[in-house]
Enzyme design. Structure first.
Site, PDB file in Angstrom:
ATOM      1  N   SER A  12       0.858  -1.180   0.000  1.00  0.00           N
ATOM      2  CA  SER A  12       0.000   0.000   0.000  1.00  0.00           C
ATOM      3  C   SER A  12       0.892   1.228   0.000  1.00  0.00           C
ATOM      4  O   SER A  12       2.058   1.164   0.410  1.00  0.00           O
ATOM      5  CB  SER A  12      -0.886   0.004   1.253  1.00  0.00           C
ATOM      6  OG  SER A  12      -1.534   1.245   1.429  1.00  0.00           O
ATOM      7  N   TYR A  62      -1.554  -1.090  10.879  1.00  0.00           N
ATOM      8  CA  TYR A  62      -1.738  -1.369   9.451  1.00  0.00           C
ATOM      9  C   TYR A  62      -0.616  -0.744   8.634  1.00  0.00           C
ATOM     10  O   TYR A  62      -0.010  -1.407   7.781  1.00  0.00           O
ATOM     11  CB  TYR A  62      -3.088  -0.827   8.982  1.00  0.00           C
ATOM     12  CG  TYR A  62      -3.281  -0.978   7.488  1.00  0.00           C
ATOM     13  CD1 TYR A  62      -3.570  -2.217   6.935  1.00  0.00           C
ATOM     14  CD2 TYR A  62      -3.133   0.112   6.626  1.00  0.00           C
ATOM     15  CE1 TYR A  62      -3.725  -2.368   5.556  1.00  0.00           C
ATOM     16  CE2 TYR A  62      -3.290  -0.029   5.260  1.00  0.00           C
ATOM     17  CZ  TYR A  62      -3.581  -1.271   4.731  1.00  0.00           C
ATOM     18  OH  TYR A  62      -3.719  -1.422   3.378  1.00  0.00           O
TER      19      TYR A  62
END
Length: 262
Positions: A139, A152
């Site tokens: 990401s 995360y």
């Protein structure tokens, strides 16, 4: 001789499902892993009907400590070997670390990091033999710390760093190693994480999961190590590379608070 397949985790929805469709369209047979059997069967049927490719599925929870061994057993029982490993399964939880459940945050590391590493180590010999590769879905979050989604962001930094190092180590073996680093994409991720639309999605036309999958696979088969799909995410990464972290953190923290309130 065993049948080589592309093994895709988190393949029941979102980017994982889109990657599975795109790989089948390029002529790859598939093994799809996710937790929900009914969704896997839907994806299996849709891909097999559309492409005629072989599609096997297995409903497994990759947060399990023995998940890699369980996946290997499923493939062995069906006489399959891994050519392409797509580590896509993952989730996020929004909120300050002190306010989130310990089990959820540890589970996030188990799925986003440990399972990805265990599967990569388990299948690397087969991947080399089948002249395939490893595609890890990271990401843009991997390029910076992220208060409000701290674990995360940290997990995706692990994925990005691991991928870059493995790509260097495997440069002589001929296999592909790539990190796909999308920005915000309209999937089920936000609902599970507990966040609303990001400002990026609100002011721009976001890439779809299908767009991200096709761009990611083009980079993977083109032997790129890091792929960031879309102009806005690439701009975000460029900005993060030059701004001091002390300036980035307050902006990200404020953005995450606003998203949780939507």
């Amino acid at each position: 001789m065993s049948r080589p397949v592309a093994l895709v985790t988190g393949a029941s929805s979102g980017i994982g499902e889109a990657l599975a469709h795109a790989l089948a369209e390029q002529g790859e047979d598939l093994m799809l892993i996710a937790r929900t059997q009914s969704e896997l069967l839907r994806v299996q049927s849709e891909i097999a009907t559309a492409t005629g490719r072989f599609v096997a599925v297995a409903a497994l929870d990759l947060e399990r400590a023995d998940a890699a061994e369980a996946v290997k057993a499923v493939l062995r029982d069906q006489d399959l070997s891994v050519r392409h490993l797509v580590n896509n399964a993952g989730f996020g939880l929004a909120g300050d670390m002190a306010d989130l459940p310990v089990s959820g945050q540890v589970g996030m590391v188990d799925l986003n990091c440990r399972a990805l590493l265990a599967l990569t180590l388990a299948f690397l010999p087969e991947i080399r033999e089948n002249e395939g590769g490893v595609l890890n879905v990271a990401s843009v979050a991997g390029f910076t710390p992220g208060p409000g989604l701290a674990v995360y962001y940290a997990s995706k930094a692990f994925v990005l760093s691991l991928t870059r190092a493995l790509a260097f180590e495997e440069r002589e073996s001929g296999i592909r190693v790539c990190a796909l680093c999308p920005g915000p994409v309209p999937t089920r991720f936000g609902a599970r994480a507990g966040v609303g639309k990001s400002g990026v999605i609100a002011i721009t036309r976001p890439l779809s999961a299908k767009d991200v999958a096709h761009i990611g696979l083009a980079g993977y088969f083109g032997r790129r190590t890091v792929v960031v799909p879309g102009m806005i995410p690439r701009l975000m990464v460029a900005i993060l590379s030059v701004l001091p972290t002390r300036m980035v953190l307050p902006v990200l923290a404020r953005a995450q608070r606003q998203r949780r309130q939507k």
